[in-house]
Design a protein around this motif. Structure first.
Motif, PDB file in Angstrom:
ATOM      1  N   GLU A  17      57.047  12.976  35.175  1.00  0.00           N
ATOM      2  CA  GLU A  17      57.472  13.729  33.894  1.00  0.00           C
ATOM      3  C   GLU A  17      56.243  14.325  33.326  1.00  0.00           C
ATOM      4  O   GLU A  17      56.408  15.425  32.687  1.00  0.00           O
ATOM      5  CB  GLU A  17      57.633  12.479  33.101  1.00  0.00           C
ATOM      6  CG  GLU A  17      58.421  12.578  31.776  1.00  0.00           C
ATOM      7  CD  GLU A  17      58.680  11.284  30.894  1.00  0.00           C
ATOM      8  OE1 GLU A  17      59.176  11.842  29.881  1.00  0.00           O
ATOM      9  OE2 GLU A  17      58.767  10.320  31.416  1.00  0.00           O
ATOM     10  N   LEU A  18      54.922  13.830  33.544  1.00  0.00           N
ATOM     11  CA  LEU A  18      53.932  14.544  32.791  1.00  0.00           C
ATOM     12  C   LEU A  18      53.733  16.063  33.529  1.00  0.00           C
ATOM     13  O   LEU A  18      53.378  16.946  32.723  1.00  0.00           O
ATOM     14  CB  LEU A  18      52.426  13.782  33.417  1.00  0.00           C
ATOM     15  CG  LEU A  18      51.112  14.298  32.958  1.00  0.00           C
ATOM     16  CD1 LEU A  18      51.053  14.416  31.516  1.00  0.00           C
ATOM     17  CD2 LEU A  18      50.100  13.412  33.430  1.00  0.00           C
ATOM     18  N   ALA A  19      53.862  16.014  34.678  1.00  0.00           N
ATOM     19  CA  ALA A  19      53.874  17.440  35.435  1.00  0.00           C
ATOM     20  C   ALA A  19      54.932  18.440  34.968  1.00  0.00           C
ATOM     21  O   ALA A  19      54.807  19.566  34.635  1.00  0.00           O
ATOM     22  CB  ALA A  19      53.984  17.103  36.947  1.00  0.00           C
ATOM     23  N   HIS A  20      55.882  17.969  34.433  1.00  0.00           N
ATOM     24  CA  HIS A  20      56.985  18.594  34.144  1.00  0.00           C
ATOM     25  C   HIS A  20      56.623  19.314  32.643  1.00  0.00           C
ATOM     26  O   HIS A  20      56.911  20.383  32.448  1.00  0.00           O
ATOM     27  CB  HIS A  20      58.296  17.737  33.868  1.00  0.00           C
ATOM     28  CG  HIS A  20      59.543  18.523  33.198  1.00  0.00           C
ATOM     29  ND1 HIS A  20      59.977  19.606  33.678  1.00  0.00           N
ATOM     30  CD2 HIS A  20      60.289  18.095  32.196  1.00  0.00           C
ATOM     31  CE1 HIS A  20      61.272  19.865  32.954  1.00  0.00           C
ATOM     32  NE2 HIS A  20      61.298  18.852  32.144  1.00  0.00           N
ATOM     33  N   GLY A  37      70.535  29.327  38.935  1.00  0.00           N
ATOM     34  CA  GLY A  37      68.977  29.816  38.772  1.00  0.00           C
ATOM     35  C   GLY A  37      68.472  28.997  37.268  1.00  0.00           C
ATOM     36  O   GLY A  37      67.436  29.738  37.086  1.00  0.00           O
ATOM     37  N   VAL A  38      68.822  28.004  36.965  1.00  0.00           N
ATOM     38  CA  VAL A  38      68.205  27.148  35.947  1.00  0.00           C
ATOM     39  C   VAL A  38      67.026  26.397  36.243  1.00  0.00           C
ATOM     40  O   VAL A  38      67.274  25.626  37.403  1.00  0.00           O
ATOM     41  CB  VAL A  38      69.228  26.395  35.127  1.00  0.00           C
ATOM     42  CG1 VAL A  38      68.487  25.682  34.062  1.00  0.00           C
ATOM     43  CG2 VAL A  38      70.366  27.180  34.549  1.00  0.00           C
ATOM     44  N   PRO A  39      65.879  26.412  35.991  1.00  0.00           N
ATOM     45  CA  PRO A  39      64.736  25.738  36.493  1.00  0.00           C
ATOM     46  C   PRO A  39      65.141  24.346  36.399  1.00  0.00           C
ATOM     47  O   PRO A  39      65.238  23.760  35.140  1.00  0.00           O
ATOM     48  CB  PRO A  39      63.707  26.102  35.666  1.00  0.00           C
ATOM     49  CG  PRO A  39      63.848  27.541  34.931  1.00  0.00           C
ATOM     50  CD  PRO A  39      65.475  27.616  34.874  1.00  0.00           C
ATOM     51  N   HIS A  40      64.937  23.602  37.234  1.00  0.00           N
ATOM     52  CA  HIS A  40      65.043  22.211  37.306  1.00  0.00           C
ATOM     53  C   HIS A  40      64.592  21.286  38.463  1.00  0.00           C
ATOM     54  O   HIS A  40      64.059  21.811  39.440  1.00  0.00           O
ATOM     55  CB  HIS A  40      66.762  21.796  37.262  1.00  0.00           C
ATOM     56  CG  HIS A  40      67.159  21.924  38.784  1.00  0.00           C
ATOM     57  ND1 HIS A  40      67.344  23.272  38.841  1.00  0.00           N
ATOM     58  CD2 HIS A  40      67.538  21.036  39.720  1.00  0.00           C
ATOM     59  CE1 HIS A  40      68.083  23.087  40.337  1.00  0.00           C
ATOM     60  NE2 HIS A  40      68.000  21.824  40.575  1.00  0.00           N
ATOM     61  N   GLU A  41      64.107  20.044  38.308  1.00  0.00           N
ATOM     62  CA  GLU A  41      63.755  19.166  39.221  1.00  0.00           C
ATOM     63  C   GLU A  41      64.588  18.013  39.509  1.00  0.00           C
ATOM     64  O   GLU A  41      64.944  17.395  38.505  1.00  0.00           O
ATOM     65  CB  GLU A  41      62.330  18.880  39.396  1.00  0.00           C
ATOM     66  CG  GLU A  41      61.150  20.018  39.152  1.00  0.00           C
ATOM     67  CD  GLU A  41      59.798  19.632  38.926  1.00  0.00           C
ATOM     68  OE1 GLU A  41      59.291  18.887  39.767  1.00  0.00           O
ATOM     69  OE2 GLU A  41      59.208  19.986  38.066  1.00  0.00           O
TER      70      GLU A  41
END
Length: 599
Positions: free
Chosen positions: A585-588, A557-561
């Motif tokens: 990367e900018l959106a992140h 459940g660790v946030p990642h893309e």
């Protein structure tokens, strides 16, 4: 993010299309040649030429990609003489006339192409080792092996009845232990009586080339810095003693960090930390710096009389192909090509300041700090700390439009020359061996904590990103308590032990020496959101490792893309996927900033 309304943001398209790369300058018959990689043309690398009175023209056919994958990173992809071209490309070696179609000569993958007397010399790599080969340029293009090794070979350089080359074992990297050899040689004859001139277990001897005086010159770091030496057939002597790196870490074939002017002087590019300078060495060994508008010079110098061609840039000047006229008067700079384009002329550029931060009693680290564009001296902003690849690379004082992409949107960008970087001598470069994922992470965290303590970095909005080896650093930085709120890992290495088995042959020794520090990035240790960006055609860092880590993060459940770029290799920044990578990367970071603002 307090960005002045007058600051124009660098568009996504401009950040990508402005990143034209120039490489591999060479001179033949008074004509200057170089390679030009244009991201807006699908990343195809074109051979370009310039001759006085004729201007700049493409020399290779449209759409032909001049490249090779010898030693994974290529280099030395073309040779030219009397209007003929020999170019490495997909499928093998090709030849032809300027501007005409190229015909396939050999299906072998070749690099470090060099012309001898009626022969083309090259490095050929196989799974079992390297060969220096010679291909006859007459008749049936017969090929013969000059030197063979289970390790690695480079820089075949023909001289007076002799051939020089570099060699290192499969247990070493060329910046750790590399040798320069010489043997008697004649076209169509055999190599006889080879002699080791320099190099060994504790010495990197690289870039051999014959001088106009008939002596063999090369770079050696026996003093702790790569400096220029000369061998007269009997003894080796230093040409000049310089505190600085007079050569680049040889990731690619075909580097030329020095060249000979027709008046007897030698021109050398020297790196001091993040800065490069050009120096002239006279016959007495006296060294004089040349004042230039450039702070970054690529390791490709090419002399034309008393003029030297170079690839230069600075924090406000995008990479340029320039002629530096080095007569008796002040140097005159003539720009032949530049990667800037009209859409960015009015963009306000963020220029960096150098920051030195004490990490331990015995070590300090240097960083380049790019404030948000248009910000006052007392700026406060979200910060992106960048861990460079390599890890033997370094942060450089040159215009980086992808950094400007973020600074024009209110972020500060900070490049860190962590332990292991080039530009600080052999001992500093070697000190990361066995400490990878530890000291590099500490250095990046120390810089981030300094900016937080100084009130420049916004708490909860400090991020770390890295590519390749820098991606490994970024992942470990968020696998422990520290200042970073999120990470971006591009083409990242995940498991050093597994990497020793999957990494290309050239880099295997590097992987073996680096490992032993932090070890594998464990999903259970990752504490902050991560964006993974990886090319599906990456042959240096395996996509499967990143996908496996992402799956484990999902299970916890660790946030990642995870952004997978189809058919993109290891170099995302110059690929067709560069735009999508920047956008993600900018959106992140914006998502992390928004989350911090509401917490």
């Amino acid at each position: 993010m307090n960005v002045a309304d007058s600051v124009a943001a660098v568009s996504l398209g401009d950040a990508v299309s402005a990143s034209v790369s120039y490489d591999q300058l060479r001179v033949s018959d008074g004509t200057l040649y170089w390679l030009e990689t244009r991201p807006d043309a699908g990343g195809v690398t074109t051979l370009t030429r310039w001759r006085g009175g004729e201007g700049v023209r493409d020399a290779s056919p449209a759409g032909f990609n001049v490249t090779n994958s010898v030693h994974a990173y290529g280099g030395g992809s073309f040779a030219v003489a009397e209007g003929w071209l020999w170019c490495a490309g997909e499928g093998g070696l090709y030849e032809g006339r300027h501007g005409g179609e190229l015909d396939l000569v050999s299906r072998a993958s070749l690099g470090d192409l060099t012309l001898g007397d009626g022969e083309l010399l090259a490095v050929r790599e196989s799974d079992h080792g390297d060969e220096l080969i010679a291909i006859s340029l007459t008749g049936t293009r017969q090929r013969r092996t000059l030197v063979a090794s289970r390790g690695f070979l480079s820089a075949p350089r023909p001289g007076p009845s002799s051939l020089a080359w570099s060699a290192w074992s499969e247990r070493d990297m060329p910046w750790d232990a590399c040798e320069v050899w010489v043997a008697s040689y004649s076209p169509h004859g055999h190599i006889e009586s080879p002699v080791k001139v320099a190099g060994g277990a504790d010495e990197s001897a690289i870039e051999p080339r014959w001088g106009p005086d008939g002596a063999l010159y090369f770079m050696s770091d026996r003093s702790g810095w790569w400096n220029l030496f000369r061998w007269d057939g009997d003894k080796v002597e230093a040409v000049a003693s310089i505190i600085g790196e007079c050569a680049a870490e040889p990731w690619e074939l075909g580097y030329a960090s020095y060249d000979f002017l027709e008046d007897g002087r030698i021109v050398v590019a020297v790196q001091d930390g993040p800065r490069h300078r050009l120096v002239l060495i006279d016959s007495s060994g006296a060294v004089r710096s040349v004042e230039l508008p450039y702070t970054s010079i690529k390791p490709y110098l090419a002399a034309l009389g008393t003029t030297v061609a170079l690839i230069g840039s600075s924090p406000t000047v995008a990479p340029q192909i320039a002629l530096v006229h080095l007569g008796d008067n002040d140097p005159q700079v003539e720009v032949l090509a530049k990667s800037e384009h009209a859409g960015l002329v009015r963009v306000k550029v963020s220029t960096p300041t150098e920051l030195r931060v004490r990490v331990t009693d015995s070590r300090e680290v240097l960083a380049l700090v790019y404030p948000p564009a248009g910000s006052p001296a007392s700026w406060r902003a979200p910060v992106i700390v960048r861990a460079h690849p390599g890890p033997t690379a370094s942060c450089l004082l040159r215009l980086d439009w992808q950094a400007q992409f973020f600074t024009s949107r209110g972020f500060a960008v900070v490049d860190v020359d962590y332990l292991g970087s080039t530009g600080y001598g052999r001992a500093f470069r070697e000190s990361l061996y066995g400490r990878w994922g530890l000291d590099d992470v500490d250095d990046c965290a120390a810089v981030a904590n300094h900016l937080l303590a100084a009130g420049q970095a916004t708490p909860g909005q400090v991020f770390i990103r890295g590519a390749s080896a820098g991606g490994y650093t970024a992942l470990h930085a968020v696998a422990q308590h520290g200042p970073f709120a999120a990470a971006t890992a591009i083409s990242a290495i995940v498991d050093p032990d597994r990497w020793t088995k999957t990494v290309p042959r050239f880099q295997r020794a590097h992987a073996m020496r680096l490992r032993g520090g932090a070890g594998r990035v464990e999903a259970a240790a990752v504490r902050r959101p991560v964006l993974f960006i990886h090319g599906t055609a990456d042959e240096v860092a395996m996509m499967e490792d990143v996908c496996e880590l992402a799956d484990h993060l999902a299970a916890r459940g660790v946030p990642h893309e995870l952004l997978l770029l189809s058919d993109v290799g290891h170099y995302v920044a110059t690929s067709t996927g560069a735009g999508a990578a920047l956008e993600a990367e900018l959106a992140h970071y914006r998502a992390a900033v928004a989350a911090a603002a509401t917490s």
